[in-house]
Scaffold this motif. Structure first.
Motif, short mmCIF file in Angstrom:
data_model
loop_
_atom_site.label_atom_id
_atom_site.label_comp_id
_atom_site.label_asym_id
_atom_site.label_seq_id
_atom_site.Cartn_x
_atom_site.Cartn_y
_atom_site.Cartn_z
N LYS A 218 -8.37 42.24 -47.40
CA LYS A 218 -9.78 41.94 -47.69
C LYS A 218 -10.01 40.45 -47.88
CE LYS A 218 -10.68 46.39 -49.83
NZ LYS A 218 -10.84 47.10 -51.10
N THR A 219 -9.01 39.73 -48.38
CA THR A 219 -9.13 38.28 -48.57
C THR A 219 -9.25 37.56 -47.24
OG1 THR A 219 -7.93 38.30 -50.66
CG2 THR A 219 -7.94 36.23 -49.46
N VAL A 220 -8.44 37.95 -46.25
CA VAL A 220 -8.40 37.19 -44.99
C VAL A 220 -9.53 37.55 -44.02
CG1 VAL A 220 -5.93 36.81 -45.19
CG2 VAL A 220 -6.75 38.73 -43.81
N LEU A 221 -10.07 38.76 -44.10
CA LEU A 221 -11.08 39.18 -43.12
C LEU A 221 -12.31 38.27 -43.04
CD1 LEU A 221 -10.95 43.08 -43.20
CD2 LEU A 221 -10.24 41.55 -41.36
N PRO A 222 -12.93 37.88 -44.16
CA PRO A 222 -14.13 37.03 -44.06
C PRO A 222 -13.88 35.68 -43.38
CG PRO A 222 -13.98 37.97 -46.26
CD PRO A 222 -12.69 38.29 -45.56
N ILE A 223 -12.72 35.05 -43.64
CA ILE A 223 -12.49 33.75 -43.00
C ILE A 223 -12.12 33.93 -41.54
CG2 ILE A 223 -12.00 32.47 -45.12
CD1 ILE A 223 -8.98 32.66 -44.36
N MET A 224 -11.47 35.05 -41.21
CA MET A 224 -11.21 35.35 -39.80
C MET A 224 -12.53 35.53 -39.06
SD MET A 224 -7.96 37.97 -40.21
CE MET A 224 -8.14 38.65 -38.56
N LEU A 225 -13.45 36.30 -39.65
CA LEU A 225 -14.77 36.51 -39.03
C LEU A 225 -15.51 35.19 -38.85
CD1 LEU A 225 -15.96 39.73 -40.89
CD2 LEU A 225 -15.67 39.49 -38.41
N SER B 10 -9.72 37.66 -30.10
CA SER B 10 -8.99 36.67 -30.89
C SER B 10 -7.82 37.37 -31.57
CB SER B 10 -9.89 36.06 -31.96
OG SER B 10 -10.92 35.33 -31.39
N TYR B 11 -6.70 36.67 -31.67
CA TYR B 11 -5.52 37.19 -32.34
C TYR B 11 -5.05 36.15 -33.35
CZ TYR B 11 -5.68 40.03 -28.12
OH TYR B 11 -6.10 40.84 -27.10
N MET C 103 4.30 40.66 -35.29
CA MET C 103 3.01 41.26 -35.59
C MET C 103 1.94 40.18 -35.56
SD MET C 103 0.41 41.66 -38.04
CE MET C 103 0.87 41.55 -39.74
N GLN C 104 0.83 40.53 -34.99
CA GLN C 104 -0.36 39.67 -35.04
C GLN C 104 -1.51 40.51 -35.55
OE1 GLN C 104 -0.97 38.42 -31.04
NE2 GLN C 104 -1.37 40.47 -30.30
N LEU C 105 -2.45 39.84 -36.20
CA LEU C 105 -3.68 40.51 -36.58
C LEU C 105 -4.60 40.51 -35.37
CD1 LEU C 105 -4.34 38.80 -40.01
CD2 LEU C 105 -3.61 41.14 -39.66
N LEU C 106 -5.17 41.66 -35.09
CA LEU C 106 -6.20 41.72 -34.05
C LEU C 106 -7.49 41.15 -34.62
CD1 LEU C 106 -5.51 45.26 -32.55
CD2 LEU C 106 -4.79 43.05 -31.64
N SER C 107 -8.44 40.91 -33.76
CA SER C 107 -9.70 40.31 -34.14
C SER C 107 -10.36 41.02 -35.33
CB SER C 107 -10.64 40.37 -32.93
OG SER C 107 -11.96 40.14 -33.30
N SER D 138 -11.67 44.48 -34.18
CA SER D 138 -10.69 45.48 -34.64
C SER D 138 -10.46 45.46 -36.14
CB SER D 138 -9.34 45.24 -33.93
OG SER D 138 -9.49 45.38 -32.54
N ASN D 139 -11.32 44.80 -36.88
CA ASN D 139 -11.24 44.75 -38.33
C ASN D 139 -9.91 44.22 -38.84
OD1 ASN D 139 -12.75 45.04 -40.69
ND2 ASN D 139 -11.89 47.05 -41.11
N GLY D 140 -9.27 43.36 -38.02
CA GLY D 140 -8.03 42.72 -38.46
C GLY D 140 -6.84 43.66 -38.57
N THR D 141 -6.88 44.80 -37.86
CA THR D 141 -5.71 45.68 -37.91
C THR D 141 -4.53 44.99 -37.25
OG1 THR D 141 -6.45 46.80 -35.89
CG2 THR D 141 -7.02 47.83 -38.01
#
Length: 182
Positions: free
Chosen positions: A78-85, A98-99, A140-144, A148-151
């Motif tokens: 939850k911490t990383v999702l907003p800055i990724m977005l 984006s990955y 492992m990479q985080l998907l967008s 993909s909600n960073g899965t």
């Protein structure tokens, strides 16, 4: 009144400590912090073909203690999702593809995924299409976050066409001590 001044001073002091640990970046776009992760930065402009180049970029931003992000819990996710977005919103090509590089790997194909600094993963967020038990798919990479909600997705560490953005982390001193004890 003096208690109020003391509370305000302590809050200001602890805020400046976090800002110091984050290298003065915490109020800039694409940066955030949390007690469990320390400082985190989502790099929107530069993409890297391999893990070591992505890690080197993180060290250029945060210094020698920097690492690729280690997401140890749902709260960290939850911490990383907003800055990724936010970072993906600035990407000129399709942000849904984006990955993001992280520090999770299974280098010896034993099915145990290890964070570089925190050891075996005890919490995961695999995308349904990920193949964590497939030989050679050992990074492992985080998907967008947008698409993909960073899965989490597995990929071949040796692939040099991924063009993945670094998700950088500067653990706080407290976090660094905790992970070394584990």
């Amino acid at each position: 009144m003096s208690k109020l001044i003391l509370v305000f001073s302590l809050a200001l002091f602890s805020s400046s400590l976090c800002d110091d640990e984050c290298g003065g970046h915490i109020d800039e776009p694409f940066y955030t912090s949390s007690p469990s992760m320390g400082c985190v930065y989502a790099e929107p402009l530069h993409r890297y073909d391999d893990y070591n180049d992505a890690l080197q970029h993180c060290k250029e931003i945060f210094g020698d203690e920097a690492q690729l992000a280690e997401i140890l819990s749902p709260d960290d996710q939850k911490t990383v999702l907003p800055i990724m977005l936010a970072a993906e919103a600035t990407v000129t090509e399709n942000p849904e593809i984006s990955y993001w590089f992280t520090g999770l790997r299974d280098d010896n194909d034993d099915g145990v995924w290890d964070w570089e600094h925190s050891g075996p993963a005890t919490w995961t967020n695999w995308n349904p299409r990920a193949v964590p038990n497939h030989a050679s798919f050992n990074c492992m990479q985080l998907l967008s976050a947008t698409g993909s909600n960073g899965t989490w997705m597995t990929f071949l560490c040796s692939d040099d066409y991924i063009n993945t953005h670094p998700l950088c982390q500067l653990p706080t001193t407290k976090t660094r001590t905790r992970t070394r004890i584990l």
